[in-house]
Design a protein around this motif. Sequence first.
Motif, PDB file in Angstrom:
ATOM      1  N   THR A   1       6.048   5.049   0.652  1.00  0.00           N
ATOM      2  CA  THR A   1       5.760   3.984  -0.488  1.00  0.00           C
ATOM      3  C   THR A   1       5.449   2.444   0.279  1.00  0.00           C
ATOM      4  OG1 THR A   1       8.361   3.595  -0.447  1.00  0.00           O
ATOM      5  CG2 THR A   1       7.409   5.324  -1.897  1.00  0.00           C
ATOM      6  N   GLN A   2       6.175   2.358   1.326  1.00  0.00           N
ATOM      7  CA  GLN A   2       6.188   0.728   2.041  1.00  0.00           C
ATOM      8  C   GLN A   2       4.656   0.555   2.879  1.00  0.00           C
ATOM      9  OE1 GLN A   2       7.896  -1.405   0.562  1.00  0.00           O
ATOM     10  NE2 GLN A   2       8.881   0.104  -0.500  1.00  0.00           N
ATOM     11  N   ILE A   3       4.269   1.790   3.436  1.00  0.00           N
ATOM     12  CA  ILE A   3       3.247   1.589   4.321  1.00  0.00           C
ATOM     13  C   ILE A   3       1.855   2.451   3.751  1.00  0.00           C
ATOM     14  CG2 ILE A   3       2.510   2.093   6.638  1.00  0.00           C
ATOM     15  CD1 ILE A   3       5.308   1.918   7.589  1.00  0.00           C
ATOM     16  N   THR A   4       2.062   3.720   3.634  1.00  0.00           N
ATOM     17  CA  THR A   4       0.860   4.555   3.188  1.00  0.00           C
ATOM     18  C   THR A   4       0.319   4.041   1.784  1.00  0.00           C
ATOM     19  OG1 THR A   4       1.807   6.250   4.531  1.00  0.00           O
ATOM     20  CG2 THR A   4       0.039   6.815   2.764  1.00  0.00           C
TER      21      THR A   4
ATOM     22  N   PRO B   1       0.675   1.196  -0.288  1.00  0.00           N
ATOM     23  CA  PRO B   1      -0.059  -0.050  -0.214  1.00  0.00           C
ATOM     24  C   PRO B   1      -1.331  -0.476   0.813  1.00  0.00           C
ATOM     25  CG  PRO B   1       2.236  -0.583   0.312  1.00  0.00           C
ATOM     26  CD  PRO B   1       1.967   1.169   0.428  1.00  0.00           C
ATOM     27  N   LEU B   2      -1.533   0.475   1.993  1.00  0.00           N
ATOM     28  CA  LEU B   2      -2.442   0.239   2.824  1.00  0.00           C
ATOM     29  C   LEU B   2      -3.635   0.890   2.428  1.00  0.00           C
ATOM     30  CD1 LEU B   2      -0.820  -0.182   6.218  1.00  0.00           C
ATOM     31  CD2 LEU B   2      -1.643  -1.908   4.732  1.00  0.00           C
ATOM     32  N   VAL B   3      -3.508   2.284   1.784  1.00  0.00           N
ATOM     33  CA  VAL B   3      -4.605   3.035   1.422  1.00  0.00           C
ATOM     34  C   VAL B   3      -4.907   2.807  -0.060  1.00  0.00           C
ATOM     35  CG1 VAL B   3      -3.058   5.041   0.071  1.00  0.00           C
ATOM     36  CG2 VAL B   3      -5.308   5.319   1.699  1.00  0.00           C
ATOM     37  N   LYS B   4      -4.438   1.888  -0.881  1.00  0.00           N
ATOM     38  CA  LYS B   4      -4.813   1.444  -2.208  1.00  0.00           C
ATOM     39  C   LYS B   4      -6.161   1.155  -2.464  1.00  0.00           C
ATOM     40  CE  LYS B   4      -3.097  -1.054  -6.185  1.00  0.00           C
ATOM     41  NZ  LYS B   4      -2.098  -2.101  -6.647  1.00  0.00           N
TER      42      LYS B   4
ATOM     43  N   THR C   1      -3.653  -6.958  -2.440  1.00  0.00           N
ATOM     44  CA  THR C   1      -2.396  -5.954  -1.695  1.00  0.00           C
ATOM     45  C   THR C   1      -2.718  -6.009  -0.064  1.00  0.00           C
ATOM     46  OG1 THR C   1      -1.727  -4.848  -3.623  1.00  0.00           O
ATOM     47  CG2 THR C   1      -1.101  -3.918  -1.497  1.00  0.00           C
ATOM     48  N   GLN C   2      -3.989  -5.852   0.109  1.00  0.00           N
ATOM     49  CA  GLN C   2      -4.307  -5.518   1.568  1.00  0.00           C
ATOM     50  C   GLN C   2      -4.067  -6.949   2.409  1.00  0.00           C
ATOM     51  OE1 GLN C   2      -8.668  -4.652   2.177  1.00  0.00           O
ATOM     52  NE2 GLN C   2      -7.752  -3.029   3.859  1.00  0.00           N
ATOM     53  N   GLU C   3      -4.453  -8.097   1.725  1.00  0.00           N
ATOM     54  CA  GLU C   3      -4.278  -9.260   2.109  1.00  0.00           C
ATOM     55  C   GLU C   3      -2.883  -9.535   2.621  1.00  0.00           C
ATOM     56  OE1 GLU C   3      -6.466 -12.044  -0.382  1.00  0.00           O
ATOM     57  OE2 GLU C   3      -8.430 -11.565   0.184  1.00  0.00           O
ATOM     58  N   ASN C   4      -2.025  -9.389   1.582  1.00  0.00           N
ATOM     59  CA  ASN C   4      -0.510  -9.616   1.880  1.00  0.00           C
ATOM     60  C   ASN C   4       0.059  -8.679   2.958  1.00  0.00           C
ATOM     61  OD1 ASN C   4      -0.708 -11.359  -0.319  1.00  0.00           O
ATOM     62  ND2 ASN C   4      -0.027  -9.986  -1.888  1.00  0.00           N
TER      63      ASN C   4
END
Length: 325
Positions: free
Chosen positions: A226-229, A231-234, A315-318
């Motif tokens: 939830t905290q890594i996969t 957001p980064l794959v969004k 989200t990716q920039e954050n």
Amino acid sequence: MEDRAGSGRSRVLAVKSNRRAFWLVAPTMAILAVVIGYPVLRAVYLSFQAERGINEDTGRFEAGGFAGFDHYLMWLTQRCGDVTCPPGTLGADFWPAVGTTFFFAVVTVSIEACLGLWMAIVMSRSFFGRSMLRASVLIPWAIPTAVTAKLWFFIFSENGIANKMLGTDIAWTTDPWASRFAVIIADVWKTAPFMALLILAGLQMIPKDTYEAARVDGASAWQRFTQITLPLVKPALMVAILFRTLDVLRMYDLPAILSGTSGSTPTTTVSILVVADMRAGNFNSASALSTLVFLMIFAVAFVMVKFLGANAVRTQENQRKGASL
């Protein structure tokens, strides 16, 4: 002086580079203008023309002339002339077809996104036979849609495998809800691998060090997901959802082969309605309906890119800023 001369040469080189790029792209753009641009403009033009028919004064078959927005109003208001289009006619099937199209889009894309994400996570792990699994996943997606539809048509037939395995006699191709579920199952089977491959490309971009650091900090598997996969794959997930949504909104061959193209079946989509209207000889009203389909898909794509795409990029920039801190 040297700086000015250098900047002048840079501008000249930039202009030459832009001209070269223009001449390289120009042939492709010209072909696209002929192959895509002209048919689109022609369809819009025909949508404002009345259907050809017999002129009562001359007795000849002539063009109907300018019709304005009559065809658009006929589809949107479901009125054939001065009366409401009777049930069973194409004019009365527009809004049910729109509802069926969006129903397929929401259900199939949701299932494919969840299933594709799970498949991508499995394929991203290191295990024996991973390459073989990735190659085999492509098989359903590589099969032509018409072949896939015919395959599932035999599976869902009256004496097909589905009824034999379940011990039932469900009319999968004619029952209002069973036929919809048949289309959803067939579409998910074929295109979930496409979603999985797009999401897998996004997973490959996530640094392995991020997961290792999370494990060292004591993060559980659910927290890492939830905290890594997610957001980064969004961003990759949003691209996959966008592509599939636009694809489902123009779905034709799968429900047409499974349930028919009469225009009044429970699985009738807007694209099936366009083809049915053309087969009835109403080319101008079919052009108006095609234009409405284009505007509908454009509106959905605009909303998704405007809001979902912007959120994904933000989200990716954050995440990048948090990693740099």
